[in-house]
Design a protein around this motif. Structure first.
Motif, mmCIF file in Angstrom:
data_model
loop_
_atom_site.group_PDB
_atom_site.id
_atom_site.type_symbol
_atom_site.label_atom_id
_atom_site.label_comp_id
_atom_site.label_asym_id
_atom_site.label_seq_id
_atom_site.Cartn_x
_atom_site.Cartn_y
_atom_site.Cartn_z
ATOM 1 N N GLU A 123 -12.129 24.961 -10.039
ATOM 2 C CA GLU A 123 -11.473 24.999 -8.811
ATOM 3 C C GLU A 123 -10.148 25.622 -8.713
ATOM 4 O OE1 GLU A 123 -12.934 25.015 -5.942
ATOM 5 O OE2 GLU A 123 -14.715 24.802 -6.966
ATOM 6 N N LEU A 124 -9.225 25.272 -10.053
ATOM 7 C CA LEU A 124 -8.033 25.687 -10.367
ATOM 8 C C LEU A 124 -7.851 26.446 -11.378
ATOM 9 C CD1 LEU A 124 -5.856 22.407 -10.147
ATOM 10 C CD2 LEU A 124 -5.627 24.212 -8.620
ATOM 11 N N LEU A 125 -7.499 27.915 -11.511
ATOM 12 C CA LEU A 125 -7.532 28.808 -12.312
ATOM 13 C C LEU A 125 -6.353 28.779 -13.308
ATOM 14 C CD1 LEU A 125 -8.786 32.002 -10.282
ATOM 15 C CD2 LEU A 125 -10.060 30.323 -11.637
ATOM 16 N N PRO A 126 -6.212 29.215 -14.372
ATOM 17 C CA PRO A 126 -5.022 29.321 -15.102
ATOM 18 C C PRO A 126 -3.477 29.784 -14.475
ATOM 19 C CG PRO A 126 -6.749 29.945 -16.626
ATOM 20 C CD PRO A 126 -7.289 29.878 -15.207
ATOM 21 N N GLY A 127 -2.715 28.769 -14.200
ATOM 22 C CA GLY A 127 -1.367 29.126 -13.788
ATOM 23 C C GLY A 127 -1.338 28.581 -12.229
ATOM 24 N N THR B 27 0.696 -1.373 0.013
ATOM 25 C CA THR B 27 -0.009 -0.053 0.057
ATOM 26 C C THR B 27 0.773 0.988 0.048
ATOM 27 O OG1 THR B 27 -1.808 -1.182 1.210
ATOM 28 C CG2 THR B 27 -1.701 1.262 1.346
ATOM 29 N N TYR B 28 0.672 2.121 -0.812
ATOM 30 C CA TYR B 28 1.220 3.487 -0.718
ATOM 31 C C TYR B 28 0.355 4.602 -0.886
ATOM 32 C CZ TYR B 28 5.035 0.338 -2.569
ATOM 33 O OH TYR B 28 5.689 -0.804 -2.805
ATOM 34 N N THR B 29 1.093 5.896 -0.689
ATOM 35 C CA THR B 29 0.186 6.969 -0.999
ATOM 36 C C THR B 29 0.674 7.522 -2.193
ATOM 37 O OG1 THR B 29 -0.024 7.592 1.525
ATOM 38 C CG2 THR B 29 -0.151 9.320 -0.156
ATOM 39 N N PHE B 30 -0.396 7.604 -3.135
ATOM 40 C CA PHE B 30 -0.069 8.090 -4.516
ATOM 41 C C PHE B 30 -0.461 9.539 -4.532
ATOM 42 C CE2 PHE B 30 -0.231 3.836 -5.582
ATOM 43 C CZ PHE B 30 0.475 3.464 -6.700
ATOM 44 N N THR B 31 0.749 10.280 -4.974
ATOM 45 C CA THR B 31 0.451 11.759 -5.071
ATOM 46 C C THR B 31 0.766 12.264 -6.400
ATOM 47 O OG1 THR B 31 2.644 12.089 -4.521
ATOM 48 C CG2 THR B 31 1.365 11.961 -2.711
ATOM 49 N N PHE B 32 -0.264 13.389 -6.986
ATOM 50 C CA PHE B 32 -0.078 13.693 -8.180
ATOM 51 C C PHE B 32 -0.250 15.346 -8.028
ATOM 52 C CE2 PHE B 32 -2.172 9.566 -7.923
ATOM 53 C CZ PHE B 32 -2.028 9.022 -9.210
ATOM 54 N N TRP B 33 0.523 15.761 -8.954
ATOM 55 C CA TRP B 33 0.351 17.330 -9.141
ATOM 56 C C TRP B 33 -0.518 17.656 -10.129
ATOM 57 C CZ3 TRP B 33 1.698 21.610 -6.864
ATOM 58 C CH2 TRP B 33 1.689 22.707 -7.556
ATOM 59 N N VAL B 34 -1.474 18.555 -10.018
ATOM 60 C CA VAL B 34 -2.476 18.782 -11.144
ATOM 61 C C VAL B 34 -2.244 20.267 -11.351
ATOM 62 C CG1 VAL B 34 -5.032 19.170 -11.659
ATOM 63 C CG2 VAL B 34 -4.338 17.329 -10.014
ATOM 64 N N GLN B 35 -2.017 20.724 -12.728
ATOM 65 C CA GLN B 35 -1.797 22.153 -13.273
ATOM 66 C C GLN B 35 -2.686 22.615 -14.234
ATOM 67 O OE1 GLN B 35 1.073 23.973 -12.046
ATOM 68 N NE2 GLN B 35 -0.236 25.609 -13.200
ATOM 69 N N CYS B 36 -3.506 23.678 -13.916
ATOM 70 C CA CYS B 36 -4.173 24.328 -14.745
ATOM 71 C C CYS B 36 -3.209 25.193 -15.932
ATOM 72 C CB CYS B 36 -5.297 25.052 -14.213
ATOM 73 S SG CYS B 36 -6.358 25.807 -15.450
#
Length: 173
Positions: free
Chosen positions: A109-113, A40-49
């Motif tokens: 929820e995530l604006l450009p930049g 079991t792992y914590t999967f982390t992701f970066w989300v970029q707009c």
């Protein structure tokens, strides 16, 4: 008058002026860097707009291969500012997809930049076949297509060494 404004905006959109889309937005996995089957792992992701012209990200979907077990109670995201983003987090019963979804409508929820980290704990399948993890981000619907961008990430598998009878015998020589 309203129809005239809409017509001008459509023409500008066709000319590459003001249409909103999600081109260049992405999801990138930041961890784990390697996995061992059955752990079991914590999967982390970066989300970029990175919309070039104003569309915000409303929803993020991360789909894991069959055999992975997702723990919805561990889902999280980092706030950029107080109350932003504001996502409901859940895993539907019918698939292996974690969803971070806009919970207040309107602008995304995530604006450009802007970018943020999302995460979920996942038990990796006991047998791995090199299937990637798929992601999609949905925009708030402003402007022109595309309102959805999808991609995938590969996970490095740390193979578990299987012990042979000769390897075990060599330990006792």
């Amino acid at each position: 008058m309203r129809n005239s404004v809409i017509a001008v905006l459509c023409l500008l959109c066709l000319a590459g002026g003001v249409c909103a889309d999600l081109t260049d937005s992405y999801v990138m996995m930041s961890g784990p860097t390697e996995i061992v089957p059955g752990e079991t792992y914590t999967f982390t992701f970066w989300v970029q707009c990175a919309s070039p012209d104003g569309e915000a990200i409303a929803t993020v979907h991360v789909s894991f291969p069959d055999g992975y077990t997702l723990y919805p109670g561990t889902m999280a995201y980092d706030e950029i500012a107080s109350g932003t983003p504001s996502w409901d987090m859940f895993v539907p019963l019918i698939n292996h997809t974690a969803i971070w979804e806009d919970n207040d409508g309107g602008q995304g929820e995530l604006l450009p930049g802007e970018g943020t980290t999302i995460s979920i704990d996942v038990r990796v399948a006991d047998v791995l076949y090199g299937t990637p993890i798929f992601w999609c981000v949905d925009g708030d619907g402003a402007g022109a297509e595309p309102h959805e961008i999808c991609g995938c990430v590969q996970v490095a598998v740390n193979p578990v060494e299987e012990l042979s009878w000769s390897a075990i015998k060599s330990l006792y020589r």
